[in-house]
Design an enzyme around this catalytic site. Sequence first.
Site, PDB file in Angstrom:
ATOM      1  N   PRO A 285      30.178  33.609  31.985  1.00  0.00           N
ATOM      2  CA  PRO A 285      29.648  34.958  31.754  1.00  0.00           C
ATOM      3  C   PRO A 285      30.675  35.860  31.080  1.00  0.00           C
ATOM      4  CG  PRO A 285      29.792  34.419  34.128  1.00  0.00           C
ATOM      5  CD  PRO A 285      30.620  33.427  33.372  1.00  0.00           C
TER       6      PRO A 285
ATOM      7  N   GLY B 267      29.367  33.455  48.053  1.00  0.00           N
ATOM      8  CA  GLY B 267      27.968  33.924  47.955  1.00  0.00           C
ATOM      9  C   GLY B 267      27.691  35.219  48.698  1.00  0.00           C
TER      10      GLY B 267
ATOM     11  N   TYR C  27      36.895  33.265  28.385  1.00  0.00           N
ATOM     12  CA  TYR C  27      38.249  33.054  27.849  1.00  0.00           C
ATOM     13  C   TYR C  27      38.841  31.695  28.232  1.00  0.00           C
ATOM     14  CZ  TYR C  27      39.303  35.450  32.352  1.00  0.00           C
ATOM     15  OH  TYR C  27      39.347  35.848  33.675  1.00  0.00           O
TER      16      TYR C  27
ATOM     17  N   ARG D 175      38.790  45.427  39.915  1.00  0.00           N
ATOM     18  CA  ARG D 175      40.097  44.822  39.634  1.00  0.00           C
ATOM     19  C   ARG D 175      40.428  44.777  38.151  1.00  0.00           C
ATOM     20  NH1 ARG D 175      38.015  42.040  44.075  1.00  0.00           N
ATOM     21  NH2 ARG D 175      39.505  41.872  45.780  1.00  0.00           N
TER      22      ARG D 175
HETATM   23  C1  HXC Z   1      50.139  41.305  40.796  1.00  0.00           C
HETATM   24  C2  HXC Z   1      49.212  40.556  42.762  1.00  0.00           C
HETATM   25  C3  HXC Z   1      48.119  41.431  42.600  1.00  0.00           C
HETATM   26  C4  HXC Z   1      48.103  42.273  41.443  1.00  0.00           C
HETATM   27  C5  HXC Z   1      47.854  40.334  44.447  1.00  0.00           C
HETATM   28  N1  HXC Z   1      49.004  39.909  43.914  1.00  0.00           N
HETATM   29  N2  HXC Z   1      47.291  41.264  43.652  1.00  0.00           N
HETATM   30  N3  HXC Z   1      50.216  40.508  41.883  1.00  0.00           N
HETATM   31  N4  HXC Z   1      49.124  42.166  40.577  1.00  0.00           N
HETATM   32  N5  HXC Z   1      47.118  43.122  41.212  1.00  0.00           N
HETATM   33  C6  HXC Z   1      49.908  38.911  44.501  1.00  0.00           C
HETATM   34  C7  HXC Z   1      50.468  39.372  45.848  1.00  0.00           C
HETATM   35  O1  HXC Z   1      51.595  40.157  45.698  1.00  0.00           O
HETATM   36  C8  HXC Z   1      50.778  38.041  46.499  1.00  0.00           C
HETATM   37  O2  HXC Z   1      51.975  37.530  45.991  1.00  0.00           O
HETATM   38  C9  HXC Z   1      49.677  37.123  45.973  1.00  0.00           C
HETATM   39  O3  HXC Z   1      49.177  37.735  44.774  1.00  0.00           O
HETATM   40  C10 HXC Z   1      48.545  36.992  46.951  1.00  0.00           C
HETATM   41  O4  HXC Z   1      48.067  38.280  47.264  1.00  0.00           O
HETATM   42  P1  HXC Z   1      47.307  38.608  48.621  1.00  0.00           P
HETATM   43  O5  HXC Z   1      46.799  39.994  48.550  1.00  0.00           O
HETATM   44  O6  HXC Z   1      48.151  38.214  49.779  1.00  0.00           O
HETATM   45  O7  HXC Z   1      46.153  37.510  48.514  1.00  0.00           O
HETATM   46  P2  HXC Z   1      44.727  37.479  49.047  1.00  0.00           P
HETATM   47  O8  HXC Z   1      44.512  38.496  50.119  1.00  0.00           O
HETATM   48  O9  HXC Z   1      44.410  36.096  49.343  1.00  0.00           O
HETATM   49  O10 HXC Z   1      43.838  37.998  47.772  1.00  0.00           O
HETATM   50  C11 HXC Z   1      43.616  37.166  46.667  1.00  0.00           C
HETATM   51  C12 HXC Z   1      43.500  38.001  45.389  1.00  0.00           C
HETATM   52  C13 HXC Z   1      42.502  39.176  45.579  1.00  0.00           C
HETATM   53  C14 HXC Z   1      43.081  37.066  44.275  1.00  0.00           C
HETATM   54  C15 HXC Z   1      44.881  38.575  45.078  1.00  0.00           C
HETATM   55  O11 HXC Z   1      42.386  39.911  44.375  1.00  0.00           O
HETATM   56  C16 HXC Z   1      41.132  38.710  46.006  1.00  0.00           C
HETATM   57  O12 HXC Z   1      40.878  38.535  47.206  1.00  0.00           O
HETATM   58  N6  HXC Z   1      40.192  38.499  45.051  1.00  0.00           N
HETATM   59  C17 HXC Z   1      38.846  37.958  45.355  1.00  0.00           C
HETATM   60  C18 HXC Z   1      37.764  38.604  44.548  1.00  0.00           C
HETATM   61  C19 HXC Z   1      37.986  38.741  43.070  1.00  0.00           C
HETATM   62  O13 HXC Z   1      39.136  38.713  42.585  1.00  0.00           O
HETATM   63  N7  HXC Z   1      36.903  38.947  42.293  1.00  0.00           N
HETATM   64  C20 HXC Z   1      36.977  39.140  40.869  1.00  0.00           C
HETATM   65  C21 HXC Z   1      36.479  37.958  40.170  1.00  0.00           C
HETATM   66  S1  HXC Z   1      36.147  38.372  38.472  1.00  0.00           S
HETATM   67  P3  HXC Z   1      53.208  37.090  46.970  1.00  0.00           P
HETATM   68  O14 HXC Z   1      54.251  36.612  46.032  1.00  0.00           O
HETATM   69  O15 HXC Z   1      53.577  38.324  47.731  1.00  0.00           O
HETATM   70  O16 HXC Z   1      52.646  36.012  47.836  1.00  0.00           O
HETATM   71  C22 HXC Z   1      36.643  37.075  37.516  1.00  0.00           C
HETATM   72  C23 HXC Z   1      36.315  36.986  36.053  1.00  0.00           C
HETATM   73  C24 HXC Z   1      36.155  38.288  35.367  1.00  0.00           C
HETATM   74  O17 HXC Z   1      37.204  36.169  37.971  1.00  0.00           O
HETATM   75  C25 HXC Z   1      35.954  38.146  33.885  1.00  0.00           C
HETATM   76  C26 HXC Z   1      35.403  39.412  33.315  1.00  0.00           C
HETATM   77  C27 HXC Z   1      34.921  39.278  31.954  1.00  0.00           C
HETATM   78  P1  NAP Z   2      33.199  38.935  43.526  1.00  0.00           P
HETATM   79  O1  NAP Z   2      32.043  39.708  44.047  1.00  0.00           O
HETATM   80  O2  NAP Z   2      34.556  39.412  43.828  1.00  0.00           O
HETATM   81  O3  NAP Z   2      33.009  37.438  44.008  1.00  0.00           O
HETATM   82  C1  NAP Z   2      34.037  36.591  44.402  1.00  0.00           C
HETATM   83  C2  NAP Z   2      33.660  35.961  45.713  1.00  0.00           C
HETATM   84  O4  NAP Z   2      34.574  34.904  46.006  1.00  0.00           O
HETATM   85  C3  NAP Z   2      33.706  36.925  46.892  1.00  0.00           C
HETATM   86  O5  NAP Z   2      32.496  36.852  47.617  1.00  0.00           O
HETATM   87  C4  NAP Z   2      34.869  36.445  47.739  1.00  0.00           C
HETATM   88  O6  NAP Z   2      34.600  36.622  49.125  1.00  0.00           O
HETATM   89  C5  NAP Z   2      34.908  34.953  47.363  1.00  0.00           C
HETATM   90  N1  NAP Z   2      36.230  34.383  47.564  1.00  0.00           N
HETATM   91  C6  NAP Z   2      37.406  34.810  47.040  1.00  0.00           C
HETATM   92  N2  NAP Z   2      38.414  34.055  47.467  1.00  0.00           N
HETATM   93  C7  NAP Z   2      37.864  33.112  48.262  1.00  0.00           C
HETATM   94  C8  NAP Z   2      38.421  32.034  49.008  1.00  0.00           C
HETATM   95  N3  NAP Z   2      39.731  31.787  49.010  1.00  0.00           N
HETATM   96  N4  NAP Z   2      37.571  31.250  49.721  1.00  0.00           N
HETATM   97  C9  NAP Z   2      36.239  31.505  49.726  1.00  0.00           C
HETATM   98  N5  NAP Z   2      35.667  32.513  49.041  1.00  0.00           N
HETATM   99  C10 NAP Z   2      36.483  33.304  48.331  1.00  0.00           C
HETATM  100  O7  NAP Z   2      33.118  38.833  41.932  1.00  0.00           O
HETATM  101  P2  NAP Z   2      31.942  38.371  40.945  1.00  0.00           P
HETATM  102  O8  NAP Z   2      32.019  39.253  39.766  1.00  0.00           O
HETATM  103  O9  NAP Z   2      30.675  38.236  41.663  1.00  0.00           O
HETATM  104  O10 NAP Z   2      32.458  36.929  40.491  1.00  0.00           O
HETATM  105  C11 NAP Z   2      31.731  35.758  40.763  1.00  0.00           C
HETATM  106  C12 NAP Z   2      32.119  34.679  39.787  1.00  0.00           C
HETATM  107  O11 NAP Z   2      31.797  35.065  38.467  1.00  0.00           O
HETATM  108  C13 NAP Z   2      33.606  34.344  39.773  1.00  0.00           C
HETATM  109  O12 NAP Z   2      33.763  32.956  39.575  1.00  0.00           O
HETATM  110  C14 NAP Z   2      34.104  35.083  38.572  1.00  0.00           C
HETATM  111  O13 NAP Z   2      35.268  34.505  38.043  1.00  0.00           O
HETATM  112  C15 NAP Z   2      32.924  34.910  37.645  1.00  0.00           C
HETATM  113  N6  NAP Z   2      32.865  35.877  36.561  1.00  0.00           N
HETATM  114  C16 NAP Z   2      32.516  37.157  36.805  1.00  0.00           C
HETATM  115  C17 NAP Z   2      32.401  38.038  35.749  1.00  0.00           C
HETATM  116  C18 NAP Z   2      31.991  39.466  35.952  1.00  0.00           C
HETATM  117  O14 NAP Z   2      32.081  40.250  35.016  1.00  0.00           O
HETATM  118  N7  NAP Z   2      31.498  39.837  37.115  1.00  0.00           N
HETATM  119  C19 NAP Z   2      32.663  37.603  34.445  1.00  0.00           C
HETATM  120  C20 NAP Z   2      33.037  36.278  34.233  1.00  0.00           C
HETATM  121  C21 NAP Z   2      33.120  35.412  35.307  1.00  0.00           C
HETATM  122  P3  NAP Z   2      35.792  36.888  50.180  1.00  0.00           P
HETATM  123  O15 NAP Z   2      36.684  37.918  49.571  1.00  0.00           O
HETATM  124  O16 NAP Z   2      35.072  37.339  51.417  1.00  0.00           O
HETATM  125  O17 NAP Z   2      36.455  35.578  50.375  1.00  0.00           O
END
Ligand code: HXC
Ligand code: NAP
Length: 284
Positions: A189, A17, A148, A200
Amino acid sequence: MFQNDLLRGKRILITGGGTGLGKATAQRFLELGAEVYICGRREDVLIATARELGERTKGRIHFRRCDVRDPAAVEEMIAAIWTEGSLDVLMNNAAGNFLARTEELSLGAFQSVIGIVLMGTLHTTLACGRRWLQARRPAVVLNVTTTYTESGSAYVVPSAVSKAGVQALTRSLAVEWGNRGIRMNAIAPGPVPTEGAFSRLLPRPELEQLAKQKIPLGRFGTVEEFANLAAFLVSDGSGYINGEVVTMDGGEWLQGAGEFTALGRQLTDKEWETMKPKKPLPTK
Ligand code: HXC
Ligand code: NAP
Protein backbone atom coordinates in the site's frame (compact mmCIF):
# COMPACT_ATOMS: atom_id res chain seq x y z
CA MET A 1 -18.49 -5.96 -4.23
CA PHE A 2 -18.42 -9.60 -3.11
CA GLN A 3 -20.97 -12.28 -2.33
CA ASN A 4 -21.55 -12.35 1.42
CA ASP A 5 -20.30 -15.93 1.76
CA LEU A 6 -17.04 -15.37 -0.15
CA LEU A 7 -14.91 -16.44 2.84
CA ARG A 8 -17.35 -18.80 4.57
CA GLY A 9 -15.48 -21.72 6.20
CA LYS A 10 -12.11 -19.95 6.13
CA ARG A 11 -10.17 -19.61 9.37
CA ILE A 12 -7.85 -16.62 9.21
CA LEU A 13 -5.16 -15.14 11.47
CA ILE A 14 -4.34 -11.44 11.06
CA THR A 15 -1.24 -10.32 12.96
CA GLY A 16 -1.60 -6.75 14.22
CA GLY A 17 -5.35 -7.13 13.67
CA GLY A 18 -6.30 -4.94 16.64
CA THR A 19 -5.79 -1.62 14.85
CA GLY A 20 -5.62 0.17 11.50
CA LEU A 21 -5.53 -1.83 8.30
CA GLY A 22 -5.54 -5.14 10.17
CA LYS A 23 -8.69 -4.21 12.08
CA ALA A 24 -10.51 -3.01 8.94
CA THR A 25 -9.54 -6.21 7.18
CA ALA A 26 -10.72 -8.32 10.11
CA GLN A 27 -14.09 -6.60 9.84
CA ARG A 28 -14.33 -7.26 6.09
CA PHE A 29 -13.33 -10.92 6.49
CA LEU A 30 -15.99 -11.37 9.20
CA GLU A 31 -18.63 -9.72 6.99
CA LEU A 32 -17.71 -12.21 4.26
CA GLY A 33 -18.20 -15.20 6.56
CA ALA A 34 -14.66 -16.00 7.79
CA GLU A 35 -13.72 -16.95 11.34
CA VAL A 36 -10.98 -14.53 12.37
CA TYR A 37 -8.13 -14.55 14.88
CA ILE A 38 -6.29 -11.31 15.64
CA CYS A 39 -3.06 -10.91 17.61
CA GLY A 40 -0.88 -8.09 18.91
CA ARG A 41 1.03 -7.05 22.00
CA ARG A 42 -1.65 -4.94 23.72
CA GLU A 43 -4.38 -7.08 25.22
CA ASP A 44 -6.73 -4.14 25.97
CA VAL A 45 -6.67 -3.15 22.29
CA LEU A 46 -7.38 -6.71 21.18
CA ILE A 47 -10.26 -7.11 23.64
CA ALA A 48 -11.88 -3.85 22.49
CA THR A 49 -11.50 -4.69 18.79
CA ALA A 50 -12.79 -8.24 19.17
CA ARG A 51 -15.81 -6.97 21.09
CA GLU A 52 -16.53 -4.15 18.65
CA LEU A 53 -16.21 -6.26 15.50
CA GLY A 54 -18.05 -9.22 17.01
CA GLU A 55 -21.01 -7.00 17.85
CA ARG A 56 -20.94 -5.17 14.53
CA THR A 57 -20.70 -8.21 12.25
CA LYS A 58 -22.09 -11.01 14.46
CA GLY A 59 -19.10 -13.01 13.17
CA ARG A 60 -16.70 -15.28 15.07
CA ILE A 61 -13.59 -13.37 16.18
CA HIS A 62 -10.93 -14.46 18.68
CA PHE A 63 -7.84 -12.70 19.99
CA ARG A 64 -4.46 -13.80 21.34
CA ARG A 65 -1.82 -11.60 22.89
CA CYS A 66 1.44 -12.39 21.11
CA ASP A 67 4.66 -10.57 20.30
CA VAL A 68 5.60 -11.89 16.87
CA ARG A 69 9.28 -11.13 17.54
CA ASP A 70 9.32 -14.07 19.96
CA PRO A 71 9.40 -17.41 18.08
CA ALA A 72 8.36 -19.39 21.18
CA ALA A 73 5.34 -17.13 21.74
CA VAL A 74 4.35 -17.48 18.08
CA GLU A 75 4.69 -21.26 18.21
CA GLU A 76 2.53 -21.32 21.35
CA MET A 77 -0.15 -19.15 19.71
CA ILE A 78 -0.25 -21.19 16.50
CA ALA A 79 -0.36 -24.48 18.44
CA ALA A 80 -3.27 -23.14 20.52
CA ILE A 81 -5.17 -22.03 17.41
CA TRP A 82 -4.58 -25.42 15.76
CA THR A 83 -6.21 -27.20 18.71
CA GLU A 84 -9.42 -25.45 17.59
CA GLY A 85 -8.81 -26.28 13.91
CA SER A 86 -6.28 -25.52 11.16
CA LEU A 87 -5.94 -22.05 9.78
CA ASP A 88 -6.64 -21.58 6.06
CA VAL A 89 -5.13 -18.12 5.75
CA LEU A 90 -2.31 -16.22 7.45
CA MET A 91 -2.11 -12.48 6.97
CA ASN A 92 1.20 -10.97 8.11
CA ASN A 93 0.21 -7.38 8.82
CA ALA A 94 1.97 -6.50 12.11
CA ALA A 95 4.68 -3.88 11.66
CA GLY A 96 6.80 -1.27 13.35
CA ASN A 97 8.15 1.90 11.77
CA PHE A 98 9.29 5.45 12.54
CA LEU A 99 11.02 8.35 10.80
CA ALA A 100 14.65 8.77 11.79
CA ARG A 101 18.05 9.75 10.46
CA THR A 102 19.79 6.42 9.98
CA GLU A 103 23.14 7.47 11.41
CA GLU A 104 21.41 8.31 14.70
CA LEU A 105 19.72 4.92 15.13
CA SER A 106 20.80 2.47 17.82
CA LEU A 107 21.22 -1.20 17.08
CA GLY A 108 18.14 -1.75 19.25
CA ALA A 109 16.08 0.43 16.93
CA PHE A 110 17.07 -1.72 13.94
CA GLN A 111 16.47 -4.91 15.89
CA SER A 112 13.04 -3.76 16.99
CA VAL A 113 11.69 -3.09 13.49
CA ILE A 114 13.49 -5.97 11.77
CA GLY A 115 12.27 -8.21 14.60
CA ILE A 116 8.62 -7.28 14.06
CA VAL A 117 8.47 -6.96 10.29
CA LEU A 118 10.91 -9.51 8.90
CA MET A 119 11.48 -12.01 11.72
CA GLY A 120 7.86 -11.79 12.89
CA THR A 121 6.64 -12.64 9.39
CA LEU A 122 9.12 -15.50 9.22
CA HIS A 123 8.07 -16.88 12.62
CA THR A 124 4.34 -17.02 11.80
CA THR A 125 4.90 -18.23 8.24
CA LEU A 126 7.12 -21.10 9.36
CA ALA A 127 4.84 -22.08 12.25
CA CYS A 128 1.81 -22.28 9.92
CA GLY A 129 3.69 -23.48 6.83
CA ARG A 130 5.23 -26.52 8.51
CA ARG A 131 1.78 -27.59 9.72
CA TRP A 132 0.16 -27.08 6.31
CA LEU A 133 2.91 -28.95 4.48
CA GLN A 134 2.84 -31.86 6.90
CA ALA A 135 -0.94 -32.17 6.60
CA ARG A 136 -0.79 -31.61 2.80
CA ARG A 137 -3.29 -28.82 3.26
CA PRO A 138 -3.79 -25.95 0.81
CA ALA A 139 -3.48 -22.50 2.32
CA VAL A 140 -2.87 -18.84 1.57
CA VAL A 141 -0.39 -16.34 3.03
CA LEU A 142 -0.91 -12.64 2.45
CA ASN A 143 1.91 -10.30 3.47
CA VAL A 144 1.71 -6.53 3.80
CA THR A 145 4.73 -4.69 2.41
CA THR A 146 5.17 -1.11 1.16
CA THR A 147 5.84 0.70 -2.10
CA TYR A 148 9.48 1.30 -1.15
CA THR A 149 10.53 -2.36 -1.14
CA GLU A 150 12.21 -2.01 -4.58
CA SER A 151 13.53 1.53 -4.29
CA GLY A 152 14.34 1.68 -0.60
CA SER A 153 13.54 4.92 1.21
CA ALA A 154 15.55 7.42 3.16
CA TYR A 155 14.58 7.92 6.83
CA VAL A 156 12.78 4.57 7.25
CA VAL A 157 15.75 2.28 6.67
CA PRO A 158 14.89 -0.45 9.24
CA SER A 159 11.44 -0.73 7.68
CA ALA A 160 12.76 -0.61 4.10
CA VAL A 161 15.25 -3.44 4.62
CA SER A 162 12.65 -5.52 6.46
CA LYS A 163 9.85 -5.03 3.93
CA ALA A 164 12.26 -5.83 1.08
CA GLY A 165 13.03 -9.07 2.92
CA VAL A 166 9.32 -9.84 3.24
CA GLN A 167 8.90 -9.28 -0.48
CA ALA A 168 11.75 -11.70 -1.18
CA LEU A 169 10.19 -14.21 1.21
CA THR A 170 6.84 -13.85 -0.57
CA ARG A 171 8.27 -14.56 -4.00
CA SER A 172 10.62 -17.31 -2.79
CA LEU A 173 8.03 -19.35 -0.93
CA ALA A 174 5.37 -18.79 -3.59
CA VAL A 175 7.66 -20.95 -5.74
CA GLU A 176 9.01 -23.33 -3.11
CA TRP A 177 5.63 -24.12 -1.53
CA GLY A 178 3.33 -23.43 -4.51
CA ASN A 179 3.61 -26.99 -5.78
CA ARG A 180 2.13 -28.12 -2.47
CA GLY A 181 -0.91 -25.86 -2.62
CA ILE A 182 0.29 -22.87 -0.66
CA ARG A 183 -0.19 -19.52 -2.36
CA MET A 184 1.73 -16.49 -1.15
CA ASN A 185 1.12 -12.90 -2.21
CA ALA A 186 1.59 -9.39 -0.87
CA ILE A 187 -0.12 -6.03 -0.93
CA ALA A 188 2.10 -2.95 -1.17
CA PRO A 189 0.00 0.00 0.00
CA GLY A 190 0.84 3.65 -0.39
CA PRO A 191 -0.29 6.00 2.39
CA VAL A 192 -3.58 5.02 4.03
CA PRO A 193 -4.53 7.11 7.07
CA THR A 194 -4.25 5.06 10.27
CA GLU A 195 -3.33 6.28 13.74
CA GLY A 196 -0.35 3.89 13.90
CA ALA A 197 1.25 4.99 10.63
CA PHE A 198 0.37 8.67 10.42
CA SER A 199 1.27 9.47 14.06
CA ARG A 200 4.77 8.12 13.41
CA LEU A 201 5.38 9.10 9.79
CA LEU A 202 3.63 12.46 9.33
CA PRO A 203 5.03 14.70 12.10
CA ARG A 204 3.12 17.85 11.01
CA PRO A 205 -0.50 17.81 9.74
CA GLU A 206 0.26 20.35 7.02
CA LEU A 207 2.60 17.79 5.40
CA GLU A 208 -0.55 15.90 4.35
CA GLN A 209 -1.10 18.26 1.42
CA LEU A 210 2.46 17.73 0.24
CA ALA A 211 2.00 13.97 0.49
CA LYS A 212 -1.22 14.10 -1.55
CA GLN A 213 0.51 16.05 -4.33
CA LYS A 214 2.70 12.98 -4.87
CA ILE A 215 -0.36 10.90 -5.75
CA PRO A 216 -1.97 11.11 -9.22
CA LEU A 217 -5.41 10.38 -7.74
CA GLY A 218 -4.89 13.33 -5.36
CA ARG A 219 -5.97 11.50 -2.21
CA PHE A 220 -4.86 8.82 0.24
CA GLY A 221 -6.16 5.26 0.06
CA THR A 222 -8.85 4.04 2.45
CA VAL A 223 -8.84 1.12 4.84
CA GLU A 224 -11.95 -0.21 3.06
CA GLU A 225 -10.12 -0.27 -0.30
CA PHE A 226 -7.27 -2.16 1.34
CA ALA A 227 -9.64 -4.65 3.02
CA ASN A 228 -11.46 -5.40 -0.24
CA LEU A 229 -8.20 -6.13 -2.03
CA ALA A 230 -7.12 -8.38 0.85
CA ALA A 231 -10.45 -10.24 0.70
CA PHE A 232 -9.97 -10.91 -3.02
CA LEU A 233 -6.38 -12.10 -2.58
CA VAL A 234 -7.19 -14.58 0.20
CA SER A 235 -10.35 -15.87 -1.51
CA ASP A 236 -10.52 -18.84 -3.87
CA GLY A 237 -11.44 -16.34 -6.61
CA SER A 238 -7.77 -15.39 -6.86
CA GLY A 239 -6.66 -19.04 -6.88
CA TYR A 240 -4.15 -18.65 -9.73
CA ILE A 241 -2.42 -15.55 -8.32
CA ASN A 242 0.80 -16.63 -6.63
CA GLY A 243 4.01 -14.71 -5.88
CA GLU A 244 2.42 -11.39 -6.80
CA VAL A 245 2.91 -8.05 -5.07
CA VAL A 246 -0.15 -5.89 -5.71
CA THR A 247 0.54 -2.17 -5.39
CA MET A 248 -2.31 -0.04 -4.05
CA ASP A 249 -1.09 3.55 -4.05
CA GLY A 250 -3.15 5.63 -6.49
CA GLY A 251 -0.17 5.61 -8.87
CA GLU A 252 2.15 7.31 -6.35
CA TRP A 253 5.39 5.43 -6.99
CA LEU A 254 5.00 5.66 -10.76
CA GLN A 255 4.59 9.42 -10.48
CA GLY A 256 7.75 9.60 -8.38
CA ALA A 257 9.68 7.43 -10.82
CA GLY A 258 8.62 9.16 -14.06
CA GLU A 259 11.54 11.18 -15.43
CA PHE A 260 9.49 14.11 -16.78
CA THR A 261 6.45 14.11 -14.49
CA ALA A 262 7.60 16.88 -12.14
CA LEU A 263 9.14 18.96 -14.93
CA GLY A 264 5.97 18.73 -17.05
CA ARG A 265 3.84 20.07 -14.21
CA GLN A 266 6.06 23.18 -13.94
CA LEU A 267 5.56 24.23 -17.57
CA THR A 268 3.11 26.98 -18.47
CA ASP A 269 0.57 26.70 -21.31
CA LYS A 270 2.74 29.15 -23.24
CA GLU A 271 5.81 26.94 -22.87
CA TRP A 272 3.84 23.89 -24.06
CA GLU A 273 2.77 25.96 -27.12
CA THR A 274 6.34 26.99 -27.93
CA MET A 275 7.45 23.35 -27.87
CA LYS A 276 4.96 22.35 -30.60
CA PRO A 277 6.31 22.03 -34.18
CA LYS A 278 6.19 25.27 -36.14
CA LYS A 279 4.51 23.62 -39.18
CA PRO A 280 0.88 22.55 -38.60
CA LEU A 281 0.57 18.80 -37.85
CA PRO A 282 -0.59 16.73 -40.88
CA THR A 283 -4.30 15.89 -40.73
CA LYS A 284 -3.85 12.36 -42.15
C1 HXC B 1 14.76 6.38 16.83
C2 HXC B 1 13.63 4.81 18.07
C3 HXC B 1 12.41 5.47 17.80
C4 HXC B 1 12.44 6.65 17.00
C5 HXC B 1 12.01 3.75 19.06
N1 HXC B 1 13.33 3.77 18.84
N2 HXC B 1 11.42 4.78 18.42
N3 HXC B 1 14.79 5.28 17.60
N4 HXC B 1 13.63 7.06 16.54
N5 HXC B 1 11.34 7.32 16.70
C6 HXC B 1 14.31 2.81 19.39
C7 HXC B 1 14.35 2.85 20.92
O1 HXC B 1 15.20 3.84 21.39
C8 HXC B 1 14.86 1.46 21.22
O2 HXC B 1 16.24 1.40 21.03
C9 HXC B 1 14.24 0.61 20.12
O3 HXC B 1 13.91 1.50 19.05
C10 HXC B 1 12.99 -0.08 20.58
O4 HXC B 1 12.09 0.89 21.07
P1 HXC B 1 10.95 0.55 22.12
O5 HXC B 1 10.10 1.75 22.28
O6 HXC B 1 11.55 -0.06 23.33
O7 HXC B 1 10.24 -0.63 21.32
P2 HXC B 1 8.79 -1.12 21.31
O8 HXC B 1 8.03 -0.62 22.49
O9 HXC B 1 8.83 -2.55 21.07
O10 HXC B 1 8.15 -0.35 20.02
C11 HXC B 1 8.46 -0.75 18.71
C12 HXC B 1 8.44 0.45 17.77
C13 HXC B 1 7.13 1.27 17.94
C14 HXC B 1 8.60 -0.08 16.36
C15 HXC B 1 9.62 1.35 18.12
O11 HXC B 1 7.11 2.35 17.03
C16 HXC B 1 5.89 0.43 17.73
O12 HXC B 1 5.40 -0.21 18.67
N6 HXC B 1 5.33 0.41 16.49
C17 HXC B 1 4.17 -0.45 16.16
C18 HXC B 1 3.18 0.23 15.25
C19 HXC B 1 3.72 0.93 14.04
O13 HXC B 1 4.91 1.30 13.99
N7 HXC B 1 2.86 1.19 13.04
C20 HXC B 1 3.23 1.90 11.84
C21 HXC B 1 3.30 0.98 10.71
S1 HXC B 1 3.30 1.91 9.19
P3 HXC B 1 17.26 0.88 22.19
O14 HXC B 1 18.60 0.98 21.57
O15 HXC B 1 17.05 1.80 23.35
O16 HXC B 1 16.83 -0.52 22.47
C22 HXC B 1 4.38 1.17 8.13
C23 HXC B 1 4.47 1.55 6.68
C24 HXC B 1 4.12 2.96 6.39
O17 HXC B 1 5.04 0.28 8.47
C25 HXC B 1 4.35 3.33 4.95
C26 HXC B 1 3.62 4.59 4.61
C27 HXC B 1 3.56 4.87 3.19
P1 NAP C 1 -0.86 0.04 12.89
O1 NAP C 1 -2.29 0.34 13.19
O2 NAP C 1 0.17 0.62 13.76
O3 NAP C 1 -0.73 -1.54 12.83
C1 NAP C 1 0.37 -2.26 13.29
C2 NAP C 1 -0.13 -3.38 14.16
O4 NAP C 1 0.95 -4.28 14.43
C3 NAP C 1 -0.67 -2.92 15.51
O5 NAP C 1 -1.94 -3.48 15.73
C4 NAP C 1 0.33 -3.45 16.52
O6 NAP C 1 -0.32 -3.84 17.73
C5 NAP C 1 0.90 -4.66 15.77
N1 NAP C 1 2.23 -5.01 16.23
C6 NAP C 1 3.33 -4.21 16.28
N2 NAP C 1 4.37 -4.86 16.79
C7 NAP C 1 3.93 -6.11 17.05
C8 NAP C 1 4.57 -7.26 17.59
N3 NAP C 1 5.85 -7.24 17.97
N4 NAP C 1 3.84 -8.40 17.72
C9 NAP C 1 2.53 -8.42 17.35
N5 NAP C 1 1.88 -7.36 16.83
C10 NAP C 1 2.59 -6.22 16.70
O7 NAP C 1 -0.51 0.51 11.41
P2 NAP C 1 -1.21 0.22 9.99
O8 NAP C 1 -1.09 1.47 9.22
O9 NAP C 1 -2.52 -0.40 10.17
O10 NAP C 1 -0.20 -0.83 9.35
C11 NAP C 1 -0.59 -2.14 9.01
C12 NAP C 1 0.32 -2.70 7.96
O11 NAP C 1 0.25 -1.93 6.78
C13 NAP C 1 1.80 -2.72 8.35
O12 NAP C 1 2.40 -3.88 7.83
C14 NAP C 1 2.35 -1.51 7.65
O13 NAP C 1 3.72 -1.63 7.40
C15 NAP C 1 1.54 -1.56 6.37
N6 NAP C 1 1.48 -0.29 5.66
C16 NAP C 1 0.72 0.72 6.13
C17 NAP C 1 0.63 1.88 5.39
C18 NAP C 1 -0.22 3.04 5.85
O14 NAP C 1 -0.12 4.11 5.26
N7 NAP C 1 -1.07 2.86 6.83
C19 NAP C 1 1.33 2.01 4.19
C20 NAP C 1 2.11 0.95 3.74
C21 NAP C 1 2.17 -0.22 4.49
P3 NAP C 1 0.44 -3.75 19.15
O15 NAP C 1 1.11 -2.42 19.20
O16 NAP C 1 -0.67 -3.92 20.15
O17 NAP C 1 1.38 -4.89 19.17
